[in-house]
Design a protein around this motif. Structure first.
Motif, PDB file in Angstrom:
ATOM      1  N   ALA A 146       0.831  -1.206   0.000  1.00 51.94           N
ATOM      2  CA  ALA A 146       0.000   0.000   0.000  1.00 51.94           C
ATOM      3  C   ALA A 146       0.866   1.257   0.000  1.00 51.94           C
ATOM      4  CB  ALA A 146      -0.935  -0.011   1.209  1.00 51.94           C
ATOM      5  N   ASP A 147       1.957   1.235   0.775  1.00 54.62           N
ATOM      6  CA  ASP A 147       2.867   2.385   0.798  1.00 54.62           C
ATOM      7  C   ASP A 147       3.506   2.598  -0.575  1.00 54.62           C
ATOM      8  OD1 ASP A 147       2.250   2.687   3.450  1.00 54.62           O
ATOM      9  OD2 ASP A 147       4.031   1.622   4.179  1.00 54.62           O
ATOM     10  N   THR A 152       3.027   5.919  -6.035  1.00 54.31           N
ATOM     11  CA  THR A 152       2.963   5.707  -7.479  1.00 54.31           C
ATOM     12  C   THR A 152       1.878   6.595  -8.078  1.00 54.31           C
ATOM     13  OG1 THR A 152       3.596   3.398  -7.114  1.00 54.31           O
ATOM     14  CG2 THR A 152       2.682   3.941  -9.265  1.00 54.31           C
ATOM     15  N   GLU A 153       2.043   6.942  -9.327  1.00 52.46           N
ATOM     16  CA  GLU A 153       1.023   7.733 -10.014  1.00 52.46           C
ATOM     17  C   GLU A 153      -0.161   6.824 -10.342  1.00 52.46           C
ATOM     18  OE1 GLU A 153       0.510  10.589 -13.971  1.00 52.46           O
ATOM     19  OE2 GLU A 153       2.481   9.830 -13.386  1.00 52.46           O
ATOM     20  N   LEU A 154      -1.304   7.118  -9.754  1.00 49.98           N
ATOM     21  CA  LEU A 154      -2.487   6.277  -9.896  1.00 49.98           C
ATOM     22  C   LEU A 154      -3.598   7.018 -10.618  1.00 49.98           C
ATOM     23  CD1 LEU A 154      -2.657   4.807  -6.266  1.00 49.98           C
ATOM     24  CD2 LEU A 154      -1.621   3.743  -8.273  1.00 49.98           C
ATOM     25  N   ARG A 159      -6.733   5.726  -6.794  1.00 48.79           N
ATOM     26  CA  ARG A 159      -6.312   6.498  -5.629  1.00 48.79           C
ATOM     27  C   ARG A 159      -7.439   6.615  -4.605  1.00 48.79           C
ATOM     28  NH1 ARG A 159      -1.971   8.782  -4.410  1.00 48.79           N
ATOM     29  NH2 ARG A 159      -1.126   8.481  -6.507  1.00 48.79           N
ATOM     30  N   VAL A 160      -8.680   6.763  -5.089  1.00 47.53           N
ATOM     31  CA  VAL A 160      -9.820   6.842  -4.169  1.00 47.53           C
ATOM     32  C   VAL A 160      -9.978   5.530  -3.409  1.00 47.53           C
ATOM     33  CG1 VAL A 160     -12.330   6.989  -4.059  1.00 47.53           C
ATOM     34  CG2 VAL A 160     -11.058   8.620  -5.443  1.00 47.53           C
ATOM     35  N   ALA A 161      -9.892   4.411  -4.125  1.00 47.17           N
ATOM     36  CA  ALA A 161     -10.043   3.105  -3.478  1.00 47.17           C
ATOM     37  C   ALA A 161      -8.964   2.886  -2.427  1.00 47.17           C
ATOM     38  CB  ALA A 161     -10.000   1.996  -4.525  1.00 47.17           C
ATOM     39  N   LEU A 162      -7.724   3.259  -2.766  1.00 47.79           N
ATOM     40  CA  LEU A 162      -6.626   3.084  -1.823  1.00 47.79           C
ATOM     41  C   LEU A 162      -6.775   4.028  -0.635  1.00 47.79           C
ATOM     42  CD1 LEU A 162      -4.019   1.421  -1.547  1.00 47.79           C
ATOM     43  CD2 LEU A 162      -2.796   3.330  -2.578  1.00 47.79           C
ATOM     44  N   ASP A 183     -12.010  -4.789 -11.284  1.00 47.55           N
ATOM     45  CA  ASP A 183     -11.199  -4.122 -12.303  1.00 47.55           C
ATOM     46  C   ASP A 183     -10.144  -3.224 -11.663  1.00 47.55           C
ATOM     47  OD1 ASP A 183     -10.637  -3.211 -15.101  1.00 47.55           O
ATOM     48  OD2 ASP A 183     -11.348  -1.300 -14.276  1.00 47.55           O
ATOM     49  N   VAL A 184     -10.541  -2.463 -10.644  1.00 49.71           N
ATOM     50  CA  VAL A 184      -9.582  -1.579  -9.968  1.00 49.71           C
ATOM     51  C   VAL A 184      -8.547  -2.410  -9.217  1.00 49.71           C
ATOM     52  CG1 VAL A 184      -9.326   0.223  -8.219  1.00 49.71           C
ATOM     53  CG2 VAL A 184     -11.259   0.291  -9.803  1.00 49.71           C
ATOM     54  N   HIS A 185      -8.984  -3.511  -8.600  1.00 55.92           N
ATOM     55  CA  HIS A 185      -8.023  -4.390  -7.925  1.00 55.92           C
ATOM     56  C   HIS A 185      -6.986  -4.911  -8.923  1.00 55.92           C
ATOM     57  CE1 HIS A 185      -9.371  -4.630  -3.835  1.00 55.92           C
ATOM     58  NE2 HIS A 185     -10.607  -4.969  -4.174  1.00 55.92           N
TER      59      HIS A 185
END
Length: 203
Positions: A146-147, A152-154, A159-162, A183-185
């Motif tokens: 996660a870090d 990273t450029e998302l 970025r919202v999900a993370l 899909d995002v995963h």
């Protein structure tokens, strides 16, 4: 009963742990190294949990009995009977309100709305050719991963999900519980490819 469970798990070299939360690191079969008896903290924790469960059951039963004494019936209110659906739809088209129909047929407003769903102004016919929407899936990713992803450029959705993920403590490390569509995963997993050749990442 607790001693019997502890004896069986100790004999078979099994551990009984709380899955998650503040006490997730506690072994409910831990024994004193000298006496071999269950630790007093373990007994206290199990007895406290049992007492809390018993209290919750008593409060639930008391609430149900009180509601029953007032004439309230538990459970979901009944749906509109099939032989009455036509009358309900006709009455609604004739101008009768949902609230009055619910009182007349002794059902909830939701039941009336279900019976007249295709007559409501907000109703839109479903596109049968449209693919079914993906449901969110909850996955735990190692904290180090996660870090790495945060640096990273998302894409915005990634970025919202993370960012909405929840940190879960795991001993000395942690994981991040992320809920999003498959899909995002998959896209987040693809961005972790630079880590494939690295040393295994602990949680």
């Amino acid at each position: 009963m607790l001693d019997q469970v502890g004896t069986c798990t100790h004999r078979d070299c099994l551990a009984l742990r709380i899955h998650d939360g503040a006490f997730s690191a506690m072994d409910l079969t831990a024994r004193h190294p000298c006496t071999g008896e269950l630790l007093s903290t373990v007994k206290f924790m199990v007895q406290t949990l049992a007492a809390a469960g018993e209290l919750q059951r008593e409060l639930t039963y008391d609430g149900l009995r009180t509601a029953e004494a007032k004439g309230n019936k538990g459970g979901r209110r009944p749906a509109v009977p099939a032989d009455k659906t036509g009358d309900v739809r006709t009455a609604y088209l004739g101008g009768q309100s949902i609230a009055s129909l619910a009182r007349e047929h002794d059902v909830s407003r939701g039941a009336i709305r279900t019976a007249i769903a295709d007559l409501l102004p907000e109703y839109t016919a479903a596109d049968l050719d449209a693919p079914a929407p993906e449901l969110p899936v909850v996955l735990d990713m190692p904290g180090k991963v996660a870090d790495f992803l945060r640096a990273t450029e998302l894409e915005p959705a990634e970025r919202v999900a993370l960012g909405q993920g929840v940190a879960v403590r795991r001993g000395q490390g942690h994981t991040r519980r992320v809920s999003t569509t498959p899909d995002v995963h998959r896209r987040l997993l693809d961005r972790c490819q630079p880590l494939d050749n690295a040393t295994a990442i602990p949680a």
